[in-house]
Each structure stands twice: as structure tokens, then as C-alpha cells.
Scaffold this active site. Structure first.
Site, PDB file in Angstrom:
ATOM      1  N   ASP A  11       4.557 -70.526 -28.705  1.00 19.92           N
ATOM      2  CA  ASP A  11       4.505 -71.331 -30.310  1.00 19.92           C
ATOM      3  C   ASP A  11       5.978 -71.778 -30.083  1.00 19.92           C
ATOM      4  O   ASP A  11       6.920 -70.697 -30.357  1.00 19.92           O
ATOM      5  CB  ASP A  11       4.195 -70.341 -31.324  1.00 19.92           C
ATOM      6  CG  ASP A  11       2.587 -70.086 -31.427  1.00 19.92           C
ATOM      7  OD1 ASP A  11       1.932 -71.045 -31.014  1.00 19.92           O
ATOM      8  OD2 ASP A  11       2.406 -68.892 -31.694  1.00 19.92           O
ATOM      9  N   ASP A 130      -7.993 -73.705 -36.588  1.00 18.60           N
ATOM     10  CA  ASP A 130      -7.122 -72.688 -37.293  1.00 18.60           C
ATOM     11  C   ASP A 130      -8.193 -72.173 -38.456  1.00 18.60           C
ATOM     12  O   ASP A 130      -8.262 -73.087 -39.393  1.00 18.60           O
ATOM     13  CB  ASP A 130      -5.969 -72.877 -37.949  1.00 18.60           C
ATOM     14  CG  ASP A 130      -4.994 -73.450 -36.766  1.00 18.60           C
ATOM     15  OD1 ASP A 130      -5.104 -72.704 -35.885  1.00 18.60           O
ATOM     16  OD2 ASP A 130      -4.208 -74.047 -37.268  1.00 18.60           O
TER      17      ASP A 130
END
Length: 252
Positions: A11, A130
Site C-alpha cells: 500500500d 472493499d
């Protein structure tokens, strides 16, 4: 049983690898170039690179760092963050990515998946979702988990696969960074409705969590994790040895 893949996830924010809990409280970890090369050398099957604030900040993905990461690894690379158009697909692939992950861009324009699959092939298009429970339902969130789209997750995933997404990464916000195990309830339901590879993301805290994942859901393709690999809590070689001993097929 299919050969299972172990996938570290980078990330990236402002050119650095970061990691938080339930998509919040980000802390600095390392250089994406150094970490990517380390994983490539240490037996990771693939690498995922997310420019995690590109969509929220309304900008294109950083390509200079991505290009450097791609040049230093020898495993497949999936890249996401700020992917909104076919031009974004093209730019990322030219930087050295093998697959392109789309999330918020597909929510804004679902046709992007169909168009990209036709141009680059299904195998190149990865749907990243998500998901968070809201009043007992699995809901799709956008902009790095900040915004409830109001869409039910299983229906959305099925729709995107029908349009040409060749792989699905299921990110459970409920289990992300908590290190209490993958979201087996969610993942089982996803695997029941699609026939493309499904990658579990969010919740890995130890080797046993991967063993449980692959034994409980035999048709899941891969386990993805970040912090347990970044901070040396689990070495990929040790994880693969443990899976092998449990009769779970991995690439050695």
C-alpha cells in the site's frame, strides 16, 4: 486442489509503503522498490501495488516509482489506484504491470471493466472490492474504505465478473489489519457465485490463518497480506513450508 498463491501487498502513499488498521491510522513501513525486490527474491508468487490515495485525491497513479518496482522484480505485478479510464490501464501496463486492479473507477463507470477486458483480455482485469458489513449486509465501499456506495457486494462482484473481470480481490474492511484471521464468511459466499480466481485480503495474523483459509475454502486461489510480511512476523518461505506440510499445494 489448485496451487495456492501467496501475495504480499504494497500500500503506497507519497512514495512510501504504509500500513494501517481497518484502512485507518497509516504508518510508514519502507521503500516500495526495496520491499518489492525483497519479496520477489523471497518466494512470493505475485506482488500487488496499490497507490492507496490516488482515487481519494483525484489524481493519476505515480508511475515513476511503479516503473522502478516493475524493473526490480521477477514475479507477476498487479497495480491499482486511480484507474478510471482505458488510458490509465495502458499507462500502468506500459510501466511493467501484468494486471490492472480497478475499484473506485469501476464503481463510477462499470463499463470500464467490459472495455478493458475486450482490449487487454480478461486475465488483465482485476476487480478489487472493499467490503464492510452494514446492518448485517455486505456493502461495497469506495475511496479507500471511506464511502459507502450503497451497493450490495455479492451482486456487484457477480456483475463485474459477468462483464469480464478475470480475478477478484476481496478486501474485508472488518478484518483488515486486525490479525484475527481472514473473513471466511464473506469469502465463502464470493467463491460460491463466481468461477474466476478469488484472492482473500484482510485479516492475516499468522501462518495458521492461511492454513485455515485454504482448508476451509478449498477453491480460493490466493491469500494476500501486508503487515505480517512487512514487519517480519511471517516469512514467506516458512509459510509455504507450513502449508506444504498440511498438504496444501504451493509453489516452492
Amino acid at each position: 486442489m489448485i496451487t495456492k498463491r501467496i501475495i504480499p501487498c504494497l500500500d503506497v502513499k507519497n512514495g512510501r509503503v504504509v500500513k494501517g488498521v481497518q484502512f485507518e491510522g497509516l504508518s510508514d513501513v519502507s521503500s516500495p522498490v526495496e520491499l518489492g525486490k525483497y519479496y520477489s527474491d523471497c518466494g512470493a508468487d505475485e506482488l500487488v501495488f496499490y497507490d492507496i490515495t490516488a482515487s481519494a485525491e483525484g489524481r493519476a497513479l505515480f508511475t515513476d516509482i511503479l516503473t522502478e518496482v516493475a524493473q526490480n522484480i521477477f514475479i507477476p505485478l498487479t497495480v491499482g489506484g486511480g484507474i478510471n479510464t482505458l488510458e490509465d490501464f495502458d499507462r500502468v501496463l506500459k510501466c511493467g504491470a501484468d494486471k490492472v486492479s480497478v475499484n473506485s473507477g469501476a464503481i463510477r463507470n462499470p463499463q470500464l471493466i467490459e472495455e478493458a477486458a475486450k482490449k487487454y483480455g480478461d486475465q488483465c482485469v482485476v476487480l478489487s472490492v472493499d467490503v464492510k458489513r452494514v446492518d448485517g449486509k455486505f456493502m461495497v465501499f469506495a475511496k479507500g474504505g471511506r464511502e459507502n456506495t450503497g451497493m450490495e457486494a455479492l451482486a456487484w462482484i457477480k456483475r463485474c465478473v459477468d462483464m469480464g473481470a478475470g480475478e477478484v480481490v476481496v478486501n474485508s474492511i472488518d478484518t483488515d489489519g486486525v490479525k484475527q484471521g481472514f473473513d471466511l464468511e464473506l469469502l465463502k459466499q464470493v467463491c460460491e457465485i463466481v468461477s474466476v480466481p478469488v484472492i482473500a485480503s484482510g485479516g492475516a495474523g499468522c501462518i495458521e490463518d492461511f492454513v485455515t483459509l485454504f482448508k476451509e475454502i478449498p477453491n480460493i486461489d490466493a491469500g494476500l497480506a501486508a503487515s505480517i510480511f512487512h514487519f517480519g512476523e511471517v516469512k514467506i518461505s516458512d509459510l509455504k513450508d507450513a502449508l506444504d506440510k498440511e498438504g496444501i499445494i504451493v509453489r516452492k
